[in-house]
Design a protein around this motif. Structure first.
Motif, PDB file in Angstrom:
ATOM      1  N   GLU A 107      87.574  75.915  -0.510  1.00  0.00           N
ATOM      2  CA  GLU A 107      86.382  75.057  -0.003  1.00  0.00           C
ATOM      3  C   GLU A 107      85.425  75.382  -0.518  1.00  0.00           C
ATOM      4  O   GLU A 107      84.197  75.416  -0.929  1.00  0.00           O
ATOM      5  CB  GLU A 107      86.558  74.956   0.873  1.00  0.00           C
ATOM      6  CG  GLU A 107      87.497  73.739   2.195  1.00  0.00           C
ATOM      7  CD  GLU A 107      87.357  72.358   1.901  1.00  0.00           C
ATOM      8  OE1 GLU A 107      85.930  71.606   2.165  1.00  0.00           O
ATOM      9  OE2 GLU A 107      88.419  72.022   1.168  1.00  0.00           O
ATOM     10  N   SER A 140      75.106  66.091  11.222  1.00  0.00           N
ATOM     11  CA  SER A 140      75.749  65.973   9.700  1.00  0.00           C
ATOM     12  C   SER A 140      74.396  65.497   8.667  1.00  0.00           C
ATOM     13  O   SER A 140      74.232  65.836   8.204  1.00  0.00           O
ATOM     14  CB  SER A 140      77.499  65.572   9.795  1.00  0.00           C
ATOM     15  OG  SER A 140      76.902  64.130   9.888  1.00  0.00           O
ATOM     16  N   SER A 199      82.703  78.808  15.978  1.00  0.00           N
ATOM     17  CA  SER A 199      83.957  79.058  17.798  1.00  0.00           C
ATOM     18  C   SER A 199      82.729  79.613  18.706  1.00  0.00           C
ATOM     19  O   SER A 199      82.969  79.648  20.090  1.00  0.00           O
ATOM     20  CB  SER A 199      85.096  79.049  17.105  1.00  0.00           C
ATOM     21  OG  SER A 199      85.587  80.682  15.897  1.00  0.00           O
ATOM     22  N   VAL A 243      84.382  69.754  14.803  1.00  0.00           N
ATOM     23  CA  VAL A 243      84.451  70.057  13.235  1.00  0.00           C
ATOM     24  C   VAL A 243      83.403  71.810  13.210  1.00  0.00           C
ATOM     25  O   VAL A 243      82.880  71.625  14.926  1.00  0.00           O
ATOM     26  CB  VAL A 243      83.587  69.005  12.539  1.00  0.00           C
ATOM     27  CG1 VAL A 243      84.794  68.126  12.515  1.00  0.00           C
ATOM     28  CG2 VAL A 243      82.088  69.178  12.573  1.00  0.00           C
ATOM     29  N   GLN A 244      83.209  71.860  12.792  1.00  0.00           N
ATOM     30  CA  GLN A 244      82.329  73.617  12.820  1.00  0.00           C
ATOM     31  C   GLN A 244      80.900  73.077  12.801  1.00  0.00           C
ATOM     32  O   GLN A 244      80.423  73.616  11.615  1.00  0.00           O
ATOM     33  CB  GLN A 244      82.873  74.620  11.407  1.00  0.00           C
ATOM     34  CG  GLN A 244      84.794  75.084  11.890  1.00  0.00           C
ATOM     35  CD  GLN A 244      84.569  76.211  13.185  1.00  0.00           C
ATOM     36  OE1 GLN A 244      84.446  75.385  14.310  1.00  0.00           O
ATOM     37  NE2 GLN A 244      84.283  77.608  12.555  1.00  0.00           N
ATOM     38  N   HIS A 294      78.385  74.173   9.388  1.00  0.00           N
ATOM     39  CA  HIS A 294      78.166  73.075   7.768  1.00  0.00           C
ATOM     40  C   HIS A 294      76.615  72.731   8.666  1.00  0.00           C
ATOM     41  O   HIS A 294      76.258  72.693   7.453  1.00  0.00           O
ATOM     42  CB  HIS A 294      79.244  71.556   8.473  1.00  0.00           C
ATOM     43  CG  HIS A 294      80.626  71.497   8.207  1.00  0.00           C
ATOM     44  ND1 HIS A 294      80.433  72.291   6.555  1.00  0.00           N
ATOM     45  CD2 HIS A 294      81.049  72.673   8.645  1.00  0.00           C
ATOM     46  CE1 HIS A 294      81.641  72.468   5.921  1.00  0.00           C
ATOM     47  NE2 HIS A 294      82.571  72.974   7.771  1.00  0.00           N
ATOM     48  N   LEU A 342      81.653  60.558  14.723  1.00  0.00           N
ATOM     49  CA  LEU A 342      82.706  62.077  15.394  1.00  0.00           C
ATOM     50  C   LEU A 342      83.001  61.990  16.644  1.00  0.00           C
ATOM     51  O   LEU A 342      81.936  61.778  17.658  1.00  0.00           O
ATOM     52  CB  LEU A 342      82.272  63.287  14.357  1.00  0.00           C
ATOM     53  CG  LEU A 342      82.555  63.613  13.566  1.00  0.00           C
ATOM     54  CD1 LEU A 342      81.538  64.500  13.094  1.00  0.00           C
ATOM     55  CD2 LEU A 342      83.976  63.220  13.639  1.00  0.00           C
ATOM     56  N   THR A 395      94.284  77.787   8.989  1.00  0.00           N
ATOM     57  CA  THR A 395      92.724  77.703   9.138  1.00  0.00           C
ATOM     58  C   THR A 395      92.337  78.814  10.460  1.00  0.00           C
ATOM     59  O   THR A 395      91.873  79.357   9.658  1.00  0.00           O
ATOM     60  CB  THR A 395      91.815  76.444  10.444  1.00  0.00           C
ATOM     61  OG1 THR A 395      92.652  75.367   9.367  1.00  0.00           O
ATOM     62  CG2 THR A 395      90.817  76.760  10.414  1.00  0.00           C
ATOM     63  N   ASP A 398      84.108  69.015   7.749  1.00  0.00           N
ATOM     64  CA  ASP A 398      85.783  69.534   7.869  1.00  0.00           C
ATOM     65  C   ASP A 398      85.833  69.765   6.203  1.00  0.00           C
ATOM     66  O   ASP A 398      85.493  69.469   5.492  1.00  0.00           O
ATOM     67  CB  ASP A 398      86.268  68.501   8.212  1.00  0.00           C
ATOM     68  CG  ASP A 398      87.939  69.121   8.846  1.00  0.00           C
ATOM     69  OD1 ASP A 398      87.812  70.045   8.976  1.00  0.00           O
ATOM     70  OD2 ASP A 398      88.315  68.489  10.135  1.00  0.00           O
ATOM     71  N   MET A 399      87.901  70.134   6.430  1.00  0.00           N
ATOM     72  CA  MET A 399      88.325  70.693   4.937  1.00  0.00           C
ATOM     73  C   MET A 399      87.779  69.203   3.907  1.00  0.00           C
ATOM     74  O   MET A 399      88.312  67.927   4.473  1.00  0.00           O
ATOM     75  CB  MET A 399      88.903  70.655   4.824  1.00  0.00           C
ATOM     76  CG  MET A 399      89.401  72.038   6.230  1.00  0.00           C
ATOM     77  SD  MET A 399      88.823  74.092   5.030  1.00  0.00           S
ATOM     78  CE  MET A 399      89.196  74.920   6.326  1.00  0.00           C
ATOM     79  N   THR A 400      87.524  69.573   2.440  1.00  0.00           N
ATOM     80  CA  THR A 400      86.984  68.279   1.982  1.00  0.00           C
ATOM     81  C   THR A 400      88.542  68.155   0.443  1.00  0.00           C
ATOM     82  O   THR A 400      88.472  67.382  -0.165  1.00  0.00           O
ATOM     83  CB  THR A 400      85.731  68.428   1.352  1.00  0.00           C
ATOM     84  OG1 THR A 400      85.992  69.790   0.923  1.00  0.00           O
ATOM     85  CG2 THR A 400      85.139  68.672   2.093  1.00  0.00           C
ATOM     86  N   THR A 439      88.215  59.967  16.585  1.00  0.00           N
ATOM     87  CA  THR A 439      88.908  60.544  14.569  1.00  0.00           C
ATOM     88  C   THR A 439      88.125  59.208  13.624  1.00  0.00           C
ATOM     89  O   THR A 439      88.368  58.518  13.695  1.00  0.00           O
ATOM     90  CB  THR A 439      90.193  60.718  14.925  1.00  0.00           C
ATOM     91  OG1 THR A 439      90.409  61.308  15.627  1.00  0.00           O
ATOM     92  CG2 THR A 439      90.421  61.453  13.240  1.00  0.00           C
TER      93      THR A 439
END
Length: 442
Positions: free
Chosen positions: A232, A41, A311, A337-338, A342, A31, A86, A73-75, A391
């Motif tokens: 999610e 991660s 954030s 990403v957050q 996660h 990332l 979002t 992220d969103m899956t 990305t």
């Protein structure tokens, strides 16, 4: 960085007993960040998966680095419908007279608090004009005083000298406490998890456990919704509604507690006790209960009770400022990403599973506390460098080939990053709306 993260997480979980587990990392991704977000991660997924093996009698763990990055992220990819935005229309970064602030206004009451302070219309341009009249710390303090959520940007050096930064640095990544003894033993198929968490980190933890067999029951108050993340975070769970200020609902909740193995909650320090459920009360209703709890800014220090989100913590602890410095720009640069949410979520799952394994083996009950700010310190302790990675573009092979039914329509989910003995998760309940199920164990 991965080895450092793994060793720090393993140390936080404590000595592991049982047979060795083969762990393999496959795939490739990075990332775009000045921090080692992808390594974090992989390390957090790895921790939760290794703890799971003792309860599933698995011998090997495989973590896909590419999918781990994508699952931060969103899956879900909707088919024929759209996910809600979002962010609320006025959430985001604003320049003040002496720096930057981030407003978190996704919850209606947080939005109302910010607007009461700024005394402006709920429009982006109006908020910009109002915010520039304030010093960042004064605006932050005023919004927090009104029970809102905001964070002024600090550098890493400023945060290290800040009383809350110092308090977080003194805390363990996972703080353990011994709670007594219990003779009960469970497998993943027997495990009952009562979920009182919101938005992301806690729900990520319980989603993981649900995927590998745990019975997860999520409880929300009547007034709560989080439409931007419900597709999610509800996957695999039953979802009920209770108002813990009402005596009849409290009786139902206490009956649920009495049969739960794990309670996962994200209340700010003291909030659950304020409802009458301090550790002593929880132990009365459920003597064998494992309590895994989360807060934003840590469990000690002047901000221990402060509302916070991923954030906002990134702004407070120097991550956004360091990204701005490394990118040589004049606008805060958060993580892609957050990652704090996660990573903390999978660490919470690891802690809950470690506590279950410990209770099964010794009869001793242990509870765990974690925070987003302490996970941020784990990430930043590895240092920052010039931006690397890019990305992670999704390809067809990253998605499950079959469509998934949700309460909103069909969708296609990303493949999960973790397999145990070659087998991935199987969620028993589809993603859906909150507060639709009967509050009972099955």
């Amino acid at each position: 960085m991965l080895t450092s993260f793994v060793s720090q997480i393993d140390a936080a979980l404590g000595p592991r007993t049982g047979r060795p587990v083969q762990v393999a990392e496959i795939g490739d991704a990075e990332l775009h960040s000045c921090y080692a977000v992808t390594d974090l991660s992989v390390a957090s997924f790895r921790a939760a998966a290794v703890e799971l093996t003792a309860l599933t009698q698995s011998r090997s763990v495989e973590v896909n680095r590419r999918l781990a990055a994508l699952w931060f992220d969103m899956t879900l990819r909707p088919r024929g419908w759209s996910l809600p935005p979002t962010w609320d229309a006025i959430a985001g970064l604003y320049r003040c007279s002496d720096g930057w602030i981030r407003l978190h206004t996704n919850a209606p009451h947080h939005r109302a608090a910010a607007l009461r302070v700024l005394k402006c219309l709920a429009e982006k341009e109006a908020v910009k004009v109002a915010a520039i009249q304030w010093e960042k710390s004064e605006l932050e303090a005023a919004i927090v005083f009104e029970s809102g959520a905001a964070a002024a940007m600090h550098s890493a050096e400023e945060w290290a000298r800040h009383p809350q930064g110092e308090a977080v640095a003194s805390e363990a990544l996972i703080s353990w406490s011994d709670e007594g003894e219990c003779s009960a033993t469970v497998t993943m198929g027997d495990l009952r998890v009562l979920d009182l968490t919101r938005v992301l980190a806690g729900p990520v933890a319980t989603r993981f456990m649900a995927g590998f067999g745990a019975q997860v029951l999520r409880i929300d108050p009547p007034w709560w919704s989080e439409p931007n993340v419900e597709p999610e975070v509800t996957l695999g769970k039953r979802r009920a509604g209770l108002d813990l200020t009402q005596s009849q609902d409290r009786q139902v909740f206490e009956a649920l507690l009495s049969r739960a193995d794990v309670l996962v909650h994200g209340y700010r320090p003291g909030a659950l006790s304020g409802l009458g459920y301090d550790p002593e009360a929880l132990r009365k209703f459920a003597p064998g209960l494992i309590d895994v709890s989360l807060c934003a800014y840590g469990w000690q220090g002047p901000w221990a009770g402060r509302r916070g989100f991923d954030s906002l913590v990134q702004m407070s602890c120097g991550i956004a400022a360091e990204g701005m410095r490394q990118k040589r720009t004049d606008v805060p640069v958060p993580l892609p990403v957050q990652a704090l949410d996660h990573a903390t979520g999978y660490l919470m799952a690891a802690a809950a599973l470690r506590a279950i394994n410990h209770r099964n083996a010794t009869g001793q009950i242990r509870s765990a506390r974690l925070s987003l700010a302490r996970t941020a310190l784990l990430l930043t302790s590895a240092g920052a460098e010039n931006f690397r990675g890019n990305t992670v573009d999704e390809v067809d092979g990253d998605r499950v080939p079959t469509l998934e039914q949700t309460d909103w329509g069909l969708g296609q989910r990303l493949r999960f990053p973790v397999q145990l003995d070659g087998i991935g998760p199987k969620w028993q309940h589809r993603a859906g709306l909150l507060k639709v199920d009967v509050p009972e164990w099955r």
